[in-house]
Design a protein around this motif. Sequence first.
Motif, PDB file in Angstrom:
ATOM      1  N   TYR A  49       3.190   2.221  -3.547  1.00  0.00           N
ATOM      2  CA  TYR A  49       2.744   0.855  -3.787  1.00  0.00           C
ATOM      3  C   TYR A  49       3.795   0.148  -4.643  1.00  0.00           C
ATOM      4  O   TYR A  49       4.255   0.673  -5.648  1.00  0.00           O
ATOM      5  N   GLY A  50       4.214  -1.046  -4.230  1.00  0.00           N
ATOM      6  CA  GLY A  50       5.179  -1.834  -4.995  1.00  0.00           C
ATOM      7  C   GLY A  50       6.629  -1.465  -4.753  1.00  0.00           C
ATOM      8  O   GLY A  50       7.528  -2.090  -5.301  1.00  0.00           O
ATOM      9  N   GLN A  51       6.902  -0.458  -3.925  1.00  0.00           N
ATOM     10  CA  GLN A  51       8.274  -0.061  -3.624  1.00  0.00           C
ATOM     11  C   GLN A  51       8.922  -1.133  -2.751  1.00  0.00           C
ATOM     12  O   GLN A  51       8.318  -1.630  -1.812  1.00  0.00           O
ATOM     13  N   THR A  52      10.171  -1.484  -3.064  1.00  0.00           N
ATOM     14  CA  THR A  52      10.887  -2.497  -2.284  1.00  0.00           C
ATOM     15  C   THR A  52      11.309  -1.891  -0.947  1.00  0.00           C
ATOM     16  O   THR A  52      11.941  -0.835  -0.897  1.00  0.00           O
ATOM     17  N   ILE A  72       0.846  -1.194   0.000  1.00  0.00           N
ATOM     18  CA  ILE A  72       0.000   0.000   0.000  1.00  0.00           C
ATOM     19  C   ILE A  72       0.882   1.244   0.000  1.00  0.00           C
ATOM     20  O   ILE A  72       2.077   1.179   0.270  1.00  0.00           O
ATOM     21  N   VAL A  73       0.276   2.383  -0.257  1.00  0.00           N
ATOM     22  CA  VAL A  73       0.939   3.672  -0.162  1.00  0.00           C
ATOM     23  C   VAL A  73       0.768   4.160   1.269  1.00  0.00           C
ATOM     24  O   VAL A  73      -0.298   4.013   1.853  1.00  0.00           O
ATOM     25  N   ILE A  89       5.652  -1.313   9.923  1.00  0.00           N
ATOM     26  CA  ILE A  89       4.273  -0.831   9.850  1.00  0.00           C
ATOM     27  C   ILE A  89       4.227   0.221   8.752  1.00  0.00           C
ATOM     28  O   ILE A  89       5.140   1.041   8.633  1.00  0.00           O
ATOM     29  N   ILE A  90       3.150   0.189   7.970  1.00  0.00           N
ATOM     30  CA  ILE A  90       2.900   1.274   7.014  1.00  0.00           C
ATOM     31  C   ILE A  90       1.590   1.926   7.436  1.00  0.00           C
ATOM     32  O   ILE A  90       0.548   1.269   7.503  1.00  0.00           O
ATOM     33  N   GLU A  91       1.672   3.222   7.738  1.00  0.00           N
ATOM     34  CA  GLU A  91       0.489   3.983   8.129  1.00  0.00           C
ATOM     35  C   GLU A  91      -0.158   4.550   6.874  1.00  0.00           C
ATOM     36  O   GLU A  91       0.494   5.207   6.066  1.00  0.00           O
ATOM     37  N   ALA A  92      -1.429   4.283   6.707  1.00  0.00           N
ATOM     38  CA  ALA A  92      -2.196   4.811   5.588  1.00  0.00           C
ATOM     39  C   ALA A  92      -3.539   5.297   6.120  1.00  0.00           C
ATOM     40  O   ALA A  92      -4.298   4.511   6.688  1.00  0.00           O
ATOM     41  N   MET A  93      -3.804   6.562   5.978  1.00  0.00           N
ATOM     42  CA  MET A  93      -5.060   7.159   6.425  1.00  0.00           C
ATOM     43  C   MET A  93      -5.321   6.863   7.903  1.00  0.00           C
ATOM     44  O   MET A  93      -6.413   6.434   8.287  1.00  0.00           O
ATOM     45  N   LYS A  94      -4.314   7.031   8.717  1.00  0.00           N
ATOM     46  CA  LYS A  94      -4.385   6.837  10.173  1.00  0.00           C
ATOM     47  C   LYS A  94      -4.599   5.386  10.594  1.00  0.00           C
ATOM     48  O   LYS A  94      -4.889   5.113  11.744  1.00  0.00           O
ATOM     49  N   GLU A 110       0.420  -3.752   9.577  1.00  0.00           N
ATOM     50  CA  GLU A 110       1.638  -4.524   9.837  1.00  0.00           C
ATOM     51  C   GLU A 110       2.042  -5.255   8.564  1.00  0.00           C
ATOM     52  O   GLU A 110       1.223  -5.931   7.941  1.00  0.00           O
ATOM     53  N   ILE A 111       3.312  -5.131   8.195  1.00  0.00           N
ATOM     54  CA  ILE A 111       3.841  -5.802   7.009  1.00  0.00           C
ATOM     55  C   ILE A 111       4.668  -6.988   7.492  1.00  0.00           C
ATOM     56  O   ILE A 111       5.594  -6.833   8.291  1.00  0.00           O
TER      57      ILE A 111
END
Length: 168
Positions: free
Chosen positions: A160-163, A99-100, A129-134, A138-139
Amino acid sequence: MNPKDLKDILLALEMADVREFSLKTAEYDLNIKRGAEAPVYVQSSMQPVQMQPVQGSAQVQAAPAQASAQAAQVQPPAAEAAAPAAPTPTPGTPVKAPIVGTFYTSSSPDAPAYVKVGDSVAAGQILCIIEAMKLMNEIEAETAGTLREILVKNGEPVEYGQTLFIIE
């Protein structure tokens, strides 16, 4: 729109870390996208203006609201058009952003990082962790192995898709 106004807009967008911006007026339809490996273009029925990218590459397209056959296209200098050499990829399995959002290495600023380079990781283990829209997402590792590289710094935005990691 004069060159100073456009430069001020670009500076404000850089300071706010805005990646994409659109502005419609009676005179212009302005679309700005940052972060793309693209040349700089400016189209207008007024006098053409060439803008330099603000930190990294950027694409700027401005076209008059009334389409004009006299619109000018300004090409960047040849030095800017040359693509930089791609870095050598690290062998291993990449873990990509699903996700972005904003990348975090731990659950809170005072908590230790989930993983660090050289750690052994198991399939299903939380890596970041990637925070998206608050929402905190968990990745997890898809494969077991040794963490060879962390490609993103804590607090950086990711696409999205970034290593994010390389697991060997």
